[in-house]
Design a protein around this motif. Structure first.
Motif, PDB file in Angstrom:
ATOM      1  N   UNK A  98     -54.977  33.617  -8.200  1.00 24.73           N
ATOM      2  CA  UNK A  98     -55.941  32.855  -7.413  1.00 24.73           C
ATOM      3  C   UNK A  98     -55.230  31.687  -6.747  1.00 24.73           C
ATOM      4  N   UNK A  99     -55.926  31.019  -5.850  1.00 24.28           N
ATOM      5  CA  UNK A  99     -55.382  29.864  -5.138  1.00 24.28           C
ATOM      6  C   UNK A  99     -56.033  28.602  -5.671  1.00 24.28           C
ATOM      7  N   UNK A 100     -55.231  27.570  -5.840  1.00 27.46           N
ATOM      8  CA  UNK A 100     -55.763  26.289  -6.276  1.00 27.46           C
ATOM      9  C   UNK A 100     -55.055  25.182  -5.502  1.00 27.46           C
ATOM     10  N   UNK A 160     -51.499  11.472  -2.350  1.00 28.88           N
ATOM     11  CA  UNK A 160     -52.533  11.505  -1.317  1.00 28.88           C
ATOM     12  C   UNK A 160     -52.441  12.726  -0.412  1.00 28.88           C
ATOM     13  N   UNK A 161     -51.686  13.727  -0.826  1.00 29.56           N
ATOM     14  CA  UNK A 161     -51.589  14.977  -0.091  1.00 29.56           C
ATOM     15  C   UNK A 161     -52.230  16.096  -0.904  1.00 29.56           C
ATOM     16  N   UNK A 162     -52.835  17.045  -0.205  1.00 28.89           N
ATOM     17  CA  UNK A 162     -53.333  18.246  -0.865  1.00 28.89           C
ATOM     18  C   UNK A 162     -52.245  19.310  -0.812  1.00 28.89           C
ATOM     19  N   UNK A 163     -51.844  19.765  -1.996  1.00 28.26           N
ATOM     20  CA  UNK A 163     -50.784  20.752  -2.113  1.00 28.26           C
ATOM     21  C   UNK A 163     -51.386  22.085  -2.543  1.00 28.26           C
ATOM     22  N   UNK A 164     -51.175  23.116  -1.738  1.00 25.72           N
ATOM     23  CA  UNK A 164     -51.682  24.454  -2.043  1.00 25.72           C
ATOM     24  C   UNK A 164     -50.755  25.142  -3.032  1.00 25.72           C
ATOM     25  N   UNK A 165     -51.368  25.924  -3.930  1.00 24.27           N
ATOM     26  CA  UNK A 165     -50.592  26.570  -4.985  1.00 24.27           C
ATOM     27  C   UNK A 165     -51.191  27.939  -5.286  1.00 24.27           C
ATOM     28  N   UNK A 166     -50.350  28.960  -5.239  1.00 28.35           N
ATOM     29  CA  UNK A 166     -50.780  30.295  -5.643  1.00 28.35           C
ATOM     30  C   UNK A 166     -50.480  30.465  -7.129  1.00 28.35           C
ATOM     31  N   UNK A 223     -46.829  29.131 -10.842  1.00 33.04           N
ATOM     32  CA  UNK A 223     -47.324  28.085  -9.937  1.00 33.04           C
ATOM     33  C   UNK A 223     -46.419  28.106  -8.709  1.00 33.04           C
ATOM     34  N   UNK A 224     -46.808  28.837  -7.685  1.00 34.57           N
ATOM     35  CA  UNK A 224     -46.011  28.940  -6.456  1.00 34.57           C
ATOM     36  C   UNK A 224     -46.633  28.031  -5.405  1.00 34.57           C
ATOM     37  N   UNK A 225     -45.943  26.961  -5.073  1.00 30.52           N
ATOM     38  CA  UNK A 225     -46.529  25.936  -4.205  1.00 30.52           C
ATOM     39  C   UNK A 225     -46.077  26.100  -2.756  1.00 30.52           C
ATOM     40  N   UNK A 226     -46.877  25.534  -1.865  1.00 29.96           N
ATOM     41  CA  UNK A 226     -46.446  25.275  -0.493  1.00 29.96           C
ATOM     42  C   UNK A 226     -45.994  23.819  -0.443  1.00 29.96           C
ATOM     43  N   UNK A 227     -44.746  23.584  -0.078  1.00 26.40           N
ATOM     44  CA  UNK A 227     -44.289  22.210   0.085  1.00 26.40           C
ATOM     45  C   UNK A 227     -45.117  21.508   1.171  1.00 26.40           C
ATOM     46  N   UNK A 240     -47.137  26.074   5.027  1.00 32.03           N
ATOM     47  CA  UNK A 240     -48.236  26.892   4.526  1.00 32.03           C
ATOM     48  C   UNK A 240     -49.581  26.207   4.631  1.00 32.03           C
ATOM     49  N   UNK A 241     -50.312  26.178   3.524  1.00 27.69           N
ATOM     50  CA  UNK A 241     -51.660  25.603   3.483  1.00 27.69           C
ATOM     51  C   UNK A 241     -51.689  24.182   2.942  1.00 27.69           C
TER      52      UNK A 241
END
Length: 283
Positions: A6-8, A14-20, A55-59, A63-64
């Motif tokens: 899932x995605x979280x 103060x940044x939103x970091x997307x994580x698969x 936990x695979x993140x978008x820096x 990405x997102x």
């Protein structure tokens, strides 16, 4: 991806970091992608190693995930801070395995040097140590970075997703399927076509890099086990880095698999087999 993926999202500086996420009751793995890539870089490998807790993140800027603010730039060392803040949220008192590709591998190297108590092992795919600048070129590096920042080209709009994929293929070792996997997370559909959702400032020159001697000192501080996976047709800089800096890393193992710089996308079976054997034997 598996059913339990899932995605979280995490709030970091103060940044939103997307994580698969691929959730399991197993060793936690934080995956760090390369420059201008995104967490989809690890989707093939996650499918092969679904028994890990991923936990695979978008820096930031990729990405997102959010872009850094308009006054900020993308310094390599700031990614280390991003990883530290993320780890404090997901596993503050637990050692993790960090799998990094290219730039992400270099971030993993520096993170392990700074915070060995947080890292069980580093698995670096097509990346070791860090990109350096000689001491006598420090001012030139900064000057070029500042001058480059004044270049604010308008963001290109592509007529189709296929056009974006072709553009990525032209500058990489990826085929159509592999490039599509990466770019579907790096683009945004707009009324007039498609545009990249990566921050254009990612292409700005870095204002600061470690010197070779500083990089050596960093490598001396990597006391956690490290596996470097290089590709048969990978970047020559990786072989050079292994030759120059590998001797300073205490517990280094190097293995080679088929493919180019994105070998973990091209040959995830080979990469997964190496990683499985390494983790099982090491721990």
């Amino acid at each position: 991806m598996q059913q339990n993926s899932f995605e979280t999202f995490y709030q970091i500086n103060e940044l939103t970091i997307a994580c698969q996420r691929l959730q399991n009751n197993a060793t936690k793995v934080i995956a760090l992608h390369g420059w201008q890539d995104n967490s989809n870089s690890f989707v093939p490998l996650m499918s092969q190693l679904s028994h890990f807790d991923w936990y695979a993140i978008d820096f930031p800027g990729h990405g997102k995930s959010d872009w850094r603010n308009s006054q900020a730039h993308y310094y390599f060392i700031d990614y280390v801070d991003d990883v530290f803040r993320l780890k404090q949220q997901i596993a503050a008192n637990e050692q993790v395995i960090i799998i990094g590709h290219s730039m992400g591998a270099m971030v993993a190297n520096l993170f392990a040097a700074c915070f060995p108590e947080h890292v069980k092992a580093v698995i670096a795919i097509e990346g070791i140590a860090c990109v350096t600048t000689d001491e006598n070129e420090v001012t030139t590096q900064l000057k070029n970075a500042i001058l480059n920042r004044t270049d604010n080209k308008p963001k290109r709009v592509f007529s189709s997703f296929e056009q974006i994929v072709k553009a990525r293929i032209a500058v990489s070792d990826l085929n159509k399927h592999q490039a599509s996997l990466l770019m579907e997370r790096n683009v945004e559909k707009i009324e007039t076509g498609y545009k990249l959702c990566t921050d254009p400032k990612l292409k700005h020159h870095s204002g600061f890099r470690f010197t070779p001697n500083q990089c050596i000192e960093m490598c001396k501080n990597i006391i956690t086990p490290m596996l470097v996976i290089k590709a048969t047709n990978g970047y020559s800089l990786v072989n050079q880095g292994i030759e120059i800096y590998g001797k300073y890393i205490l517990k280094l193992m190097v293995n080679e698999i088929s493919g180019g710089h994105h070998c973990h996308i091209e040959f995830p079976n080979e990469a997964a087999k190496l990683i499985n054997v390494y983790v099982n034997e090491m721990f």
